[in-house]
Design a protein around this motif. Sequence first.
Motif, PDB file in Angstrom:
ATOM      1  N   GLY A  51      -5.341  -8.997  10.448  1.00 43.78           N
ATOM      2  CA  GLY A  51      -5.417  -9.726  11.636  1.00 43.78           C
ATOM      3  C   GLY A  51      -4.901 -11.153  11.198  1.00 43.78           C
ATOM      4  N   LEU A  52      -5.322 -11.562  10.183  1.00 50.17           N
ATOM      5  CA  LEU A  52      -4.670 -13.168  10.052  1.00 50.17           C
ATOM      6  C   LEU A  52      -3.125 -12.869   9.891  1.00 50.17           C
ATOM      7  N   TYR A  53      -2.509 -12.008   9.384  1.00 52.57           N
ATOM      8  CA  TYR A  53      -1.172 -11.792   8.916  1.00 52.57           C
ATOM      9  C   TYR A  53      -0.242 -11.906  10.785  1.00 52.57           C
ATOM     10  N   THR A  54      -0.999 -10.945  11.456  1.00 44.59           N
ATOM     11  CA  THR A  54      -0.434 -10.936  12.836  1.00 44.59           C
ATOM     12  C   THR A  54      -0.685 -12.364  13.721  1.00 44.59           C
ATOM     13  N   MET A 117      10.415  -4.726   3.550  1.00 43.28           N
ATOM     14  CA  MET A 117      10.543  -3.645   4.661  1.00 43.28           C
ATOM     15  C   MET A 117      10.676  -4.602   6.132  1.00 43.28           C
ATOM     16  N   TYR A 118      10.102  -5.599   6.355  1.00 43.77           N
ATOM     17  CA  TYR A 118      10.235  -6.481   7.372  1.00 43.77           C
ATOM     18  C   TYR A 118      11.555  -6.660   7.781  1.00 43.77           C
ATOM     19  N   ASN A 119      12.512  -6.998   6.803  1.00 44.00           N
ATOM     20  CA  ASN A 119      13.896  -7.432   6.997  1.00 44.00           C
ATOM     21  C   ASN A 119      14.864  -5.892   7.019  1.00 44.00           C
ATOM     22  N   VAL A 120      14.181  -5.078   6.368  1.00 45.73           N
ATOM     23  CA  VAL A 120      14.890  -3.653   6.469  1.00 45.73           C
ATOM     24  C   VAL A 120      14.953  -3.007   7.782  1.00 45.73           C
ATOM     25  N   PHE A 121      13.513  -2.985   8.426  1.00 42.09           N
ATOM     26  CA  PHE A 121      13.519  -2.087   9.448  1.00 42.09           C
ATOM     27  C   PHE A 121      14.065  -2.758  10.831  1.00 42.09           C
ATOM     28  N   PRO A 122      14.377  -1.937  11.549  1.00 41.91           N
ATOM     29  CA  PRO A 122      15.056  -2.517  12.964  1.00 41.91           C
ATOM     30  C   PRO A 122      13.912  -3.150  13.667  1.00 41.91           C
ATOM     31  N   ASP A 123      14.342  -4.178  14.612  1.00 41.39           N
ATOM     32  CA  ASP A 123      13.387  -4.919  15.577  1.00 41.39           C
ATOM     33  C   ASP A 123      12.795  -3.985  16.523  1.00 41.39           C
ATOM     34  N   GLU A 124      11.828  -3.212  16.192  1.00 38.18           N
ATOM     35  CA  GLU A 124      10.850  -2.389  17.045  1.00 38.18           C
ATOM     36  C   GLU A 124       9.720  -2.720  16.953  1.00 38.18           C
ATOM     37  N   TRP A 125       8.752  -2.100  17.833  1.00 40.65           N
ATOM     38  CA  TRP A 125       7.409  -2.550  18.023  1.00 40.65           C
ATOM     39  C   TRP A 125       6.710  -1.966  16.548  1.00 40.65           C
ATOM     40  N   TRP A 126       6.875  -0.886  15.919  1.00 36.97           N
ATOM     41  CA  TRP A 126       6.349  -0.429  14.839  1.00 36.97           C
ATOM     42  C   TRP A 126       6.696  -1.007  13.555  1.00 36.97           C
ATOM     43  N   LYS A 127       7.746  -2.220  13.489  1.00 30.59           N
ATOM     44  CA  LYS A 127       8.247  -2.896  12.377  1.00 30.59           C
ATOM     45  C   LYS A 127       7.089  -3.744  11.767  1.00 30.59           C
ATOM     46  N   VAL A 128       6.260  -4.517  12.093  1.00 26.73           N
ATOM     47  CA  VAL A 128       5.189  -5.139  11.504  1.00 26.73           C
ATOM     48  C   VAL A 128       4.043  -4.229  11.090  1.00 26.73           C
ATOM     49  N   PRO A 129       3.614  -3.428  11.793  1.00 27.59           N
ATOM     50  CA  PRO A 129       2.561  -2.549  11.166  1.00 27.59           C
ATOM     51  C   PRO A 129       3.033  -1.661  10.183  1.00 27.59           C
ATOM     52  N   ALA A 131       5.587  -2.217   7.865  1.00 25.43           N
ATOM     53  CA  ALA A 131       5.876  -2.837   6.834  1.00 25.43           C
ATOM     54  C   ALA A 131       4.550  -3.105   6.074  1.00 25.43           C
ATOM     55  N   PHE A 132       3.897  -3.637   6.835  1.00 30.37           N
ATOM     56  CA  PHE A 132       2.023  -3.848   6.360  1.00 30.37           C
ATOM     57  C   PHE A 132       1.566  -2.772   5.719  1.00 30.37           C
ATOM     58  N   VAL A 133       1.483  -1.664   6.128  1.00 24.49           N
ATOM     59  CA  VAL A 133       1.039  -0.444   5.807  1.00 24.49           C
ATOM     60  C   VAL A 133       1.754   0.232   4.360  1.00 24.49           C
ATOM     61  N   ILE A 134       2.962   0.036   4.285  1.00 24.43           N
ATOM     62  CA  ILE A 134       3.756   0.371   3.077  1.00 24.43           C
ATOM     63  C   ILE A 134       3.390  -0.473   2.035  1.00 24.43           C
ATOM     64  N   ALA A 135       3.350  -1.910   2.163  1.00 23.15           N
ATOM     65  CA  ALA A 135       3.036  -2.870   1.097  1.00 23.15           C
ATOM     66  C   ALA A 135       1.618  -2.774   0.902  1.00 23.15           C
ATOM     67  N   GLN A 136       0.618  -2.552   2.075  1.00 17.09           N
ATOM     68  CA  GLN A 136      -0.843  -2.362   1.679  1.00 17.09           C
ATOM     69  C   GLN A 136      -1.058  -1.288   0.823  1.00 17.09           C
ATOM     70  N   GLY A 137      -0.470  -0.107   1.147  1.00 14.82           N
ATOM     71  CA  GLY A 137      -0.926   1.151   0.452  1.00 14.82           C
ATOM     72  C   GLY A 137      -0.382   1.189  -0.939  1.00 14.82           C
ATOM     73  N   THR A 138       0.651   0.690  -1.132  1.00 14.39           N
ATOM     74  CA  THR A 138       1.188   0.351  -2.513  1.00 14.39           C
ATOM     75  C   THR A 138       0.071  -0.418  -3.478  1.00 14.39           C
ATOM     76  N   ALA A 139      -0.122  -1.550  -2.906  1.00 13.91           N
ATOM     77  CA  ALA A 139      -1.189  -2.336  -3.471  1.00 13.91           C
ATOM     78  C   ALA A 139      -2.382  -1.893  -3.607  1.00 13.91           C
ATOM     79  N   THR A 140      -2.909  -1.090  -2.819  1.00 10.74           N
ATOM     80  CA  THR A 140      -4.181  -0.343  -3.021  1.00 10.74           C
ATOM     81  C   THR A 140      -4.240   0.431  -3.913  1.00 10.74           C
ATOM     82  N   VAL A 141      -3.309   1.149  -4.062  1.00  7.45           N
ATOM     83  CA  VAL A 141      -3.130   2.469  -5.322  1.00  7.45           C
ATOM     84  C   VAL A 141      -3.242   1.592  -6.792  1.00  7.45           C
TER      85      VAL A 141
END
Length: 155
Positions: A51-54, A117-129, A131-141
């Motif tokens: 929420g704060l990130y977006t 991930m934000y810089n690698v992914f194309p500029d699509e609607w799913w880019k921000v979420p 990138a967030f999920v990949i980073a969050q998931g890795t850190a959560t584990v």
Amino acid sequence: MSGTTSAPEPHLPLPVELPLADEPGGTDVDLKTQMVRFIATGALSAVVDFGLYTLFLALGLPVYVAKSIGFIAGTTTAYLINRRWTFKAEPSRARFIAVVVLYAITFAVQVGLNSLMYNVFPDEWWKVPLAFVIAQGTATVINFVVQRAVIFKIH
């Protein structure tokens, strides 16, 4: 009155705690319960973080600044709830310092991986979420494994 009284020794204050009552059990909460509670706590913390990130991205802050603010708020939320509810551990300066070190490491992993991930992914609607999920998931584990195996075994 006879005798001498000594002044109490000064000590550092403990970190801020949520006003929740601990249930008995200490750190011997079973793995399944810890995982369910960790995931529930993580979901709430991820809402705070994302929420704060977006919000800060929408306000024009650079991606790493927006992610940093979200991470700090979400991680603080997670620590306070996990210490009391997930792992049911007593306050400990040593544990708090260990958590700060762990969170510094996962901060670098999360912000770095999110930015990559934000810089690698194309500029699509799913880019921000995504990138967030990949980073969050890795850190959560990383967080769960280290907290369960090391941090909440510190006395």
